[in-house]
Design an enzyme around this catalytic site. Structure first.
Site, PDB file in Angstrom:
ATOM      1  N   GLY A 232       1.843   4.554   4.605  1.00  0.00           N
ATOM      2  CA  GLY A 232       2.763   5.030   4.000  1.00  0.00           C
ATOM      3  C   GLY A 232       4.803   4.514   4.624  1.00  0.00           C
ATOM      4  O   GLY A 232       5.452   4.627   3.324  1.00  0.00           O
TER       5      GLY A 232
ATOM      6  N   ILE B  34       0.778  -1.517  -0.185  1.00  0.00           N
ATOM      7  CA  ILE B  34      -0.004  -0.147   0.213  1.00  0.00           C
ATOM      8  C   ILE B  34       0.783   1.381   0.028  1.00  0.00           C
ATOM      9  O   ILE B  34       0.681   1.774  -0.376  1.00  0.00           O
ATOM     10  CB  ILE B  34      -0.615   0.097   1.484  1.00  0.00           C
ATOM     11  N   ASP B  35       2.282   1.255   0.032  1.00  0.00           N
ATOM     12  CA  ASP B  35       3.595   2.386   0.371  1.00  0.00           C
ATOM     13  C   ASP B  35       3.565   2.871  -0.997  1.00  0.00           C
ATOM     14  O   ASP B  35       3.770   3.377  -0.964  1.00  0.00           O
ATOM     15  CB  ASP B  35       4.259   1.450   1.155  1.00  0.00           C
TER      16      ASP B  35
ATOM     17  N   GLU C  81       2.562   9.103   8.504  1.00  0.00           N
ATOM     18  CA  GLU C  81       3.174   8.317   9.922  1.00  0.00           C
ATOM     19  C   GLU C  81       4.582   8.645   9.992  1.00  0.00           C
ATOM     20  O   GLU C  81       4.882   8.844  10.559  1.00  0.00           O
ATOM     21  CB  GLU C  81       2.931   6.918   9.309  1.00  0.00           C
TER      22      GLU C  81
ATOM     23  N   GLN D 255      -6.276   0.587   5.948  1.00  0.00           N
ATOM     24  CA  GLN D 255      -6.123   1.166   5.547  1.00  0.00           C
ATOM     25  C   GLN D 255      -5.201   0.146   4.205  1.00  0.00           C
ATOM     26  O   GLN D 255      -5.632   0.168   3.061  1.00  0.00           O
ATOM     27  CB  GLN D 255      -5.201   2.240   5.225  1.00  0.00           C
TER      28      GLN D 255
END
Ligand code: F6P
Length: 361
Positions: free
Chosen positions: A181, A137-138, A233, A287
């Site tokens: 992230g 997802i990053d 983050e 997420q």
């Protein structure tokens, strides 16, 4: 007669569309080979180390297109400890090689992000036939314009900001939404733009408190009674960006009890400096959860099909990737050990600035 024995594992943090990608590989192999056996290793590299696997059937890949998570389970096997024995005293590297050889595999498919690519590359260097797939997802994996999981996570992060918008419109407050992230700001930048955040703070652009406070004050002067900040983050301030890594680590450790994460740290500063009431929202692992969106289903399928094509051609040591919307390949050795960051001079950042968004610098 083409016969193949393929191992498969998912490693690192999960994300949406892992199952989709595995389905893409499997369906293509079943269609293209006379005889194929697919072994699924449980819980990432751990399964390969401990010989914990199951022989997957065609049915195992049915009905998983819409299913989040991973049917194989996953875990983190940090690369920095790869040379140390595991909890059972196993030599991790040798155990993985032994399992591969004992099962007489033609190839191992590793679905993973940054850390997993280092291990996959090591196995490739040790002579194993490896093909990888880019998940996270990053979106911080080097060598691909996009990894699967990213677009689904953007949707969820955007929905979070959308929800904050309706409550923010009823209150005079500063709302901070902290997004995942790791050390990059892809998710925050895209969800921040999609959700209409007023301020977007990402690690690639260290922020100054002055700039953040100015942006909030400007909104107040313009009659806007709330501000939404999307913060990554891994964000750091300009002062922190100057600190030696060790010192910053010590500072974070010291602050940990007081501020659980970046958003709380930032929120406390805003309250202290301009007296606004602040609320923090951290959607966290939400997420990474739920169904893959349509974009990720297509992307992961295309990448999975490419991985199968490589296996059938006997072309190993590559990761299927995205380049200018086309599926391409890149050697795993080029991917391993690098991080793909947001370029502060990129189009999307410049467009965000032209729109009037504050990026904290
Ligand atoms: O790499 C994916 C990711 O979700 C990052 O965004 C986040 O920093 C990290 O994993 C969280 O890791 P864990 O699931 O181990 O808490």
């Amino acid at each position: 007669m083409v016969m193949l024995r393929v191992g498969m594992l998912t490693s690192g943090g999960d994300c949406q569309a892992l199952n989709v990608a595995m389905r893409g590989v499997a369906k293509t192999l079943y269609k293209g080979c006379d005889d194929v056996e697919i072994f699924g290793f449980m819980d990432g590299f751990k399964g390969l180390i401990r010989k914990n696997y199951k022989l997957l059937e065609r049915d195992d890949f049915a009905g998983i297109l819409t299913k989040g998570g991973t049917i194989l389970g996953t875990s983190r096997t940090p690369f920095k400890y790869i040379n140390l024995p595991d909890e059972d005293g196993n030599d991790k590297i040798q155990s993985m090689i032994n399992t591969y050889n004992e099962l007489q595999l033609n190839c191992l498919v590793v679905l993973g992000g940054n850390g997993s690519h280092k291990t996959a590359n090591l196995l490739s260097e040790k002579g194993l036939n490896v093909v990888t797939l880019p998940k996270t997802i990053d979106n911080d994996l080097y060598g691909t314009d996009m990894s699967f999981g990213f677009q689904s996570a953007i949707d969820i992060a955007t929905q979070t900001i959308d929800c904050i918008h309706t409550t923010a419109a009823s209150h005079s407050r500063v709302f901070i939404v902290e997004l995942m992230g790791h050390k990059t700001g892809w998710l925050t930048l895209y969800a921040g733009i999609a959700g209409g955040a007023d301020i977007i703070l990402i690690p690639e652009i260290p922020y100054s408190m002055e700039s953040v406070i100015n942006a909030i004050s400007k909104r107040t002067q313009n009659g806007k009674h709330f501000t939404i900040i999307a913060v990554a983050e891994g964000v750091i301030s300009k002062e922190e960006a100057q600190m030696p890594k060790k010192k910053l680590k010590e500072l974070r450790a010291k602050e940990a009890g007081k501020y659980p994460s970046a958003a709380y740290r930032l929120g406390a500063k805003i309250e202290e400096l301009c007296g606004h009431e602040v609320r923090v929202t951290v959607p966290g692992h939400v997420q990474r959860g739920g169904q893959p969106n349509a974009y990720d289903r297509v992307l992961a399928t295309r990448l999975g099909v490419k991985a199968a094509e490589l296996i059938m051609e006997g072309k190993y040591g590559y990761m299927p990737c995205v380049r200018n919307n086309m599926i391409d390949i890149i050697p795993i050795s080029e991917v391993a050990g690098k991080t793909r960051k947001v370029d502060p001079q990129s189009d999307v950042v410049l467009q965000a600035r032209m729109l009037g968004l504050c990026l904290g610098d």
